[in-house]
Design an enzyme around this catalytic site. Sequence first.
Site, PDB file in Angstrom:
ATOM      1  N   TYR A 115      51.910 -13.734  16.050  1.00  0.00           N
ATOM      2  CA  TYR A 115      51.725 -12.397  15.496  1.00  0.00           C
ATOM      3  C   TYR A 115      52.665 -11.432  16.199  1.00  0.00           C
ATOM      4  CZ  TYR A 115      49.207  -8.033  14.462  1.00  0.00           C
ATOM      5  OH  TYR A 115      48.856  -6.768  14.071  1.00  0.00           O
ATOM      6  N   TYR A 151      52.847 -10.504   4.623  1.00  0.00           N
ATOM      7  CA  TYR A 151      52.042 -10.098   5.782  1.00  0.00           C
ATOM      8  C   TYR A 151      50.653 -10.730   5.732  1.00  0.00           C
ATOM      9  CZ  TYR A 151      50.934  -6.946   9.660  1.00  0.00           C
ATOM     10  OH  TYR A 151      50.626  -6.423  10.888  1.00  0.00           O
TER      11      TYR A 151
END
Lengths: 128, 385
Positions: free
Chosen positions: B335, B285
């Site tokens: 994203y 992440y």
Amino acid sequence: MRPVADRDSAEWWRRTAAGEFVLQRCDSCATPRFPTRAYCHRCRTREWHWEPVAPAGRVESWIVSHQPFLAGVSEPYTVVMVRLDEAPECVMYGNWRGAEPPVAGLPVRACFRKVDEELSLIDWRPLG
Amino acid sequence: MGGFRDRTAVAGVGYTRFSKDSGVSTLTLACEAVLAALDDAGLTADDVDGIATHRVGDSAAPALVGPALGIHEPSWYLDQFGGGSVSHSVVGQAALAVAAGVAETVVCYRAINARSEFRMGGTGRGLPVSPEVQYQAPYGYFAPPQQYAMFARAHMSRYGTRPEHFGALAVVQRANAAKNPRALMRTPITLDDYLASRWIAEPFRLLDCCLETDGACALVVTSAERAADLRRPPVLISAAAWGGGDSFLSGGRADTTVTSAAELAPRLYRQAGIGPADVDVAEIYDCFTYSVIVQLEDYGFCAKGEGGPYVASGAVAPGGELPVNTHGGFLSEGYVHGVNHIAEAVSQLRGDAGERQVAGAEVALSTAQPGYILPATSALILRKG
């Protein structure tokens, strides 16, 4: 941006507006706590008292914010994260009031910034 | 402690186009990605009996997406409140539902117009409803890049992590994105480009920060047995872990350079029956460069404090010991709040990642926001079926 107090924190903000630098202290195990909470996270009891502590700490970290996240604020500003001397488990944030940039571990002192009768914020400056 | 190890699988992945302005609703994005994932698996919406997402009040709910696709009676659904930290728990919970026999075919999606409608960075979005915010926002401190910059600085102060370490990661991820037709940012960058990019919140520059993207991504989770009979090579869910850890905001965590991932990682590896050395590729992440560096440490790929030098050594580049964010990540692909990391891991394990394929990849780690903002995180270990 004005803080939106909740039912756990309203008294802390009232005391801060009155110029007090206080934390909660657990009556049972003496764990200090901030932000304000009803229960002690360590012993899970809810008897506590307000305790004045030295408005002093050390710089844990800091940023210089450039992106205009706040409407109407275009100049860079510095936000510090401070670990309190008398409650090392607790950190507080505030704007930086030093002439030089902060450095990690620097001893600092809180200074109250009075916004109005009902609100004071806490900033930080180098000790001495 | 095996739990539901290898009992379930990801059988399909689907994407919409990534853009700065999708021009459509999040409901439309969700439907498009879900249908694409089902088609990838060789299934249709008639096969679906479970629907799951995570969101922060910014996207279409499963209870809308189901009926919109004619899925009138799902036997299981999950509308998980939360941001990136819970992203991988959604797939974990879908795997639990399948392993328990509550559902047979679950679609997990994330659909966001994170640039054109609801910018994570602040604009157009109210402050998060969390008691901590009142102690931070009055000082102009509330946006995720500011929060992560604060922790990145603590790491720099303590371990000597340098801007060049952050930059090395941004350069590698951009080079990966150059090989990914889906990626939004495909023009290679150099370390000098990184260092010359403007400040967002020191120590973060623009190229430390993820993109804000409109798009959706979806996954099909079903039993390992069933996945073996479907269109694509199955990718087994070897471990799914999620959980908390203490928050330094309530006094439980003293060290600002360690995330909840450090507490979760042993449980995750134990469930899969492997260790970090067995991981062939990691999709980590990357809301910011630093979030990868700290997780490389907390997931055990290098010692605490060594994340920066580990990245700069080339270990995370293609051909290195642990290729990371092979799709370009949030920094350069787009994203989609964690789900595109899982989808890329699936692609790598199927061996269909094209130019960016990691040769012989059999085990992948995919991780969520590591729990700096609220003390929650989640992660998956996937294995070639």
